[in-house]
Design an enzyme around this catalytic site. Structure first.
Site, PDB file in Angstrom:
ATOM      1  CG  ASP A   1       7.365  -5.403   3.196  1.00  0.00           C
ATOM      2  OD1 ASP A   1       7.778  -5.999   2.176  1.00  0.00           O
ATOM      3  OD2 ASP A   1       7.987  -4.453   3.708  1.00  0.00           O
TER       4      ASP A   1
ATOM      5  CE  LYS B   1      10.546   2.161  -8.408  1.00  0.00           C
ATOM      6  NZ  LYS B   1       9.517   2.092  -7.332  1.00  0.00           N
TER       7      LYS B   1
ATOM      8  CG  ASP C   1       5.917 -13.041  -3.853  1.00  0.00           C
ATOM      9  OD1 ASP C   1       6.278 -11.899  -4.213  1.00  0.00           O
ATOM     10  OD2 ASP C   1       6.223 -14.078  -4.469  1.00  0.00           O
TER      11      ASP C   1
ATOM     12  CE1 TYR D   1      13.760   0.761  -8.573  1.00  0.00           C
ATOM     13  CE2 TYR D   1      15.068   2.580  -9.439  1.00  0.00           C
ATOM     14  CZ  TYR D   1      14.265   2.046  -8.454  1.00  0.00           C
ATOM     15  OH  TYR D   1      13.967   2.799  -7.337  1.00  0.00           O
TER      16      TYR D   1
ATOM     17  CG  ASN E   1       7.515   2.216  -0.246  1.00  0.00           C
ATOM     18  OD1 ASN E   1       8.290   3.121  -0.536  1.00  0.00           O
ATOM     19  ND2 ASN E   1       7.887   1.159   0.473  1.00  0.00           N
TER      20      ASN E   1
END
Length: 240
Positions: free
Chosen positions: A37, A144, A50, A140, A76
């Site tokens: 992360d 997705k 990153d 987005y 995730n």
């Protein structure tokens, strides 16, 4: 405490929110989460990177795999970059594609040799209800939806090695970022709750429970699917 020989699970973006809830559930289920992360100061053994940067992602993956193969992967990490279609910048679009889509491919490819050798793998990709369409979400939603497409291809190509690939499509989930954008008493928040058939927003644990099922050894006959964790909001919208 996780047993030192526990199966490892790589979780990107596992430092907060849904990712952190998945990491907690994995520990409860006897796995050893390996978290990559941007901020991992509070995550024991976390790997800082990153993930929108290919070189930094490669370095973090090499560090994660230094301890041996990892046969479970939760892609995730993600970014929203909300904007209307006319104003969505190319920079925002590129960031969404890099973090939400390209990173997932890069992580899968890094773990794939170990999965093939083991004859076993579980890949869980975090998509979104927004993949079905949502205002202010051009970049987005595109990323997705692309993640769902990749999930289906991976299911077809990798099943012969005992590797499953599935996606989760969360609806509104109460995280720190959600609460900041949607104060509990705000009319907009109440409108969101009213639109959910179960009349509440989801909790990160709702998503982690779904991920736990798809990561399980016993879920080997479920692949290429999208599990919407949305309180029923996709009923009448998602295809049968």
């Amino acid at each position: 405490m996780t047993h030192p020989t526990a199966p490892r699970v790589l979780i990107t973006g596992g430092g907060a929110g849904i990712g952190a809830a998945i990491a907690r559930r994995c520990r409860e289920d006897g796995y050893a989460p390996v978290i990559i992360d941007r901020v991992v100061d509070h995550v024991p053994g976390g790997i800082q990177a990153d993930l929108s940067n290919t070189e930094d992602t490669a370095r973090a993956l090499q560090e994660a795999l230094a301890g041996g193969p990892i046969t479970r992967l939760v892609n995730n990490v993600g970014v929203v970059v909300p904007n209307d279609a006319a104003s969505q910048s190319l920079g925002e679009f590129d960031l969404a594609m890099a973090l939400n889509l390209r990173c997932a491919l890069q992580c899968m490819q890094a773990l794939l040799p170990g999965m093939k050798k083991a004859g076993f793998g579980r890949i869980v990709n975090m998509s979104s209800r927004a993949a079905l369409g949502k205002d202010l979400r051009t970049a987005y939603a595109a990323s997705k939806a692309g993640l769902i497409g990749m999930t289906r291809v991976w299911a077809l190509e990798l099943g012969q090695w005992g590797i499953t690939a599935n996606a989760i499509g969360p609806g509104p989930i109460r995280t720190e970022l959600f609460d900041k954008a949607n104060p509990p008493d705000a009319p907009r928040t109440q409108k969101i709750i009213a639109s959910v058939p179960v009349k509440r927003v989801g909790e990160p644990e709702d998503v982690s429970h779904a991920a736990a099922y798809l990561l399980d050894d016993r879920s080997g006959f479920v692949t290429g699917q999208v599990l919407y964790v949305c309180g029923g909001m996709t009923v009448g919208v998602a295809g049968v």
